[in-house]
Design a protein around this motif. Structure first.
Motif, short mmCIF file in Angstrom:
data_model
loop_
_atom_site.label_atom_id
_atom_site.label_comp_id
_atom_site.label_asym_id
_atom_site.label_seq_id
_atom_site.Cartn_x
_atom_site.Cartn_y
_atom_site.Cartn_z
N GLY A 110 0.84 -1.20 0.00
CA GLY A 110 0.00 0.00 0.00
C GLY A 110 0.87 1.25 0.00
N ASN A 111 0.33 2.33 -0.57
CA ASN A 111 1.10 3.56 -0.71
C ASN A 111 0.94 4.51 0.47
N HIS A 112 0.05 4.20 1.41
CA HIS A 112 -0.22 5.12 2.51
C HIS A 112 0.41 4.65 3.82
N SER A 113 1.11 3.52 3.82
CA SER A 113 1.58 2.93 5.05
C SER A 113 3.07 3.15 5.29
N GLY A 114 3.59 4.31 4.86
CA GLY A 114 5.00 4.59 5.00
C GLY A 114 5.45 4.67 6.46
N LEU A 115 6.69 4.26 6.70
CA LEU A 115 7.25 4.25 8.05
C LEU A 115 8.43 5.21 8.20
N ALA A 116 8.59 6.11 7.23
CA ALA A 116 9.71 7.05 7.31
C ALA A 116 9.60 7.94 8.54
N ARG A 120 12.30 8.26 11.61
CA ARG A 120 12.89 9.53 12.04
C ARG A 120 12.64 9.79 13.52
N GLU A 121 11.42 9.53 13.97
CA GLU A 121 11.09 9.75 15.38
C GLU A 121 11.92 8.85 16.29
N LEU A 122 12.09 7.60 15.89
CA LEU A 122 12.88 6.69 16.70
C LEU A 122 14.35 7.10 16.74
N GLU A 123 14.87 7.55 15.60
CA GLU A 123 16.28 7.93 15.56
C GLU A 123 16.56 9.16 16.41
N ARG A 183 15.15 4.98 23.55
CA ARG A 183 14.19 3.93 23.19
C ARG A 183 14.82 2.92 22.26
N LEU A 184 15.66 3.38 21.32
CA LEU A 184 16.29 2.45 20.39
C LEU A 184 17.26 1.51 21.09
N SER A 223 6.90 0.78 18.14
CA SER A 223 6.64 2.06 17.48
C SER A 223 5.76 1.88 16.25
N ILE A 224 5.98 0.78 15.51
CA ILE A 224 5.14 0.51 14.34
C ILE A 224 3.71 0.22 14.78
N ALA A 225 3.53 -0.62 15.80
CA ALA A 225 2.18 -0.92 16.28
C ALA A 225 1.50 0.33 16.82
#
Length: 358
Positions: free
Chosen positions: A150-156, A160-163, A168-169, A179-181
């Protein structure tokens, strides 16, 4: 002929360092590949083989590689490098899976359904409201592989937030899965907010006099809510298992975060159930309005038929070809019959109007 420098001139000079390797472009299906050591991302661009070699050579950190809609041939190299199970790889390639959590040896495989709200001018003219996609996550001791459809499920944005949150990392690959969930469930909340506004607007239109909302539009909304429900409901069990210590790949300090995500998912589930019940009520209300309107139309037709039957009956009687009929040869017979017809018709009209049949 150009003079070459003597060897004596080179003595004492520091040897030149070899030029750094030119970064290799990522494949079309590889969105990003990063190496994370002690909560920080190492600079440079990595292939999945170089990344996992670097992590295992150091004995710490993990690799996060993101793929977008790879085919079987493209994902096979990644699967061989990280030792992914063939059944999970098949699911990741073909997609169309229910949210689930499976364990293969020392690897977790989790499927999450993503949703996106499609803005429309009005809920009673919409053709599609919810668009769905999928994120598959392979989680190991020192790697995370995400496969998106899907084109709307980007994790960029998640990356960025995790980095920016190195603390947390430091929790390892489990922090990425959390973070993904959390990102997916937060999108559920946003979509339910928008759908709730649409349902409120549709409810107001249904009970508005002379509204044009049809049962077809409500069924469309109900179908979109059902698609959201298919994404939300099956995810409850996997999140609860992760929060309860289903696998040692999820450390104790991360499990409490999964409990928070599970609480948010419960809120979404309750709202989706309420949406379904409310839409069922609206369908019944529209059908009741249609039935009421049909009854009203039938009463109007019956009233006009009763009024029209009076002159029809009188004219039919006096239209018979008999020589001896009362008032047939009378001078005032015609005006009397017309006056009687008008009087009876007006009386019936006033009666029907008083009873709200007309």
């Amino acid at each position: 002929m150009r003079n070459l420098p003597s060897l004596g001139g080179l003595r004492g000079r520091a040897p030149e360092r070899p030029a750094p390797p030119i970064p290799m472009p990522l494949s079309a299906y590889v969105v990003d590949c990063g190496v994370y050591i002690d909560g920080a991302r190492l600079p440079g661009r990595w292939t999945h083989t170089d990344a996992v070699e670097e992590v295992r050579k150091r004995g710490e950190g993990f690799v996060w590689i993101g793929l977008h809609e790879p085919d079987e041939e493209q994902i096979q190299g990644v699967a061989d490098t990280f030792g992914l199970h063939e059944l999970a790889v098949e699911d990741a390639v073909h997609a169309h899976q229910r949210p689930k959590l499976e364990r293969y040896d020392n690897t977790l495989f989790m499927v999450l359904k993503t949703v996106r709200y499609i803005q429309n001018a009005s809920p009673d003219t919409a053709n599609e409201i919810v668009e769905s996609g999928e994120i598959m996550v392979f989680l190991g001791r020192d790697f995370v592989v995400t496969v998106r459809h899907g084109n709307h499920s980007g994790l960029a944005a998640v990356r960025r937030e995790l980095e920016e949150e190195t603390e947390r990392l430091r929790s390892g690959p489990a922090a990425v899965l959390y973070s993904i969930a959390d990102h997916v469930v937060d999108n559920y909340l946003d979509v339910t907010d928008n759908i709730e506004d649409d349902i409120d607007q549709m409810e107001a239109l249904v009970f508005q006099p002379r509204s044009r909302v049809s049962a077809d539009q409500i069924y469309l909304m109900k179908r979109e809510v059902l698609e959201l429900r298919r994404a939300v409901m099956p995810l409850a069990v996997p999140l609860r298992r992760l929060a309860e210590g289903y696998t040692p790949l999820i450390p104790e300090q991360v499990r409490s975060y999964f409990r928070d995500v599970d609480d948010h998912l419960t809120e979404v589930s309750e709202r989706v159930i309420n949406f379904d019940e409310l839409l069922t009520t609206l369908v019944n209300a529209v059908l009741a309005k249609i039935t009421l309107q049909q009854n009203s139309d039938m009463r109007k037709l019956a009233a006009w038929v009763a009024i029209i039957s009076v002159p029809t009956m009188v004219v039919g009687v006096y239209g018979m070809n008999f020589d001896h009929m009362p008032e047939l040869r009378w001078r005032y017979g015609y005006p009397l019959v017309i006056s009687m017809i008008i009087a009876v018709c007006l009386t019936l009209y006033r009666i029907f109007r008083r009873n709200r049949w007309l």
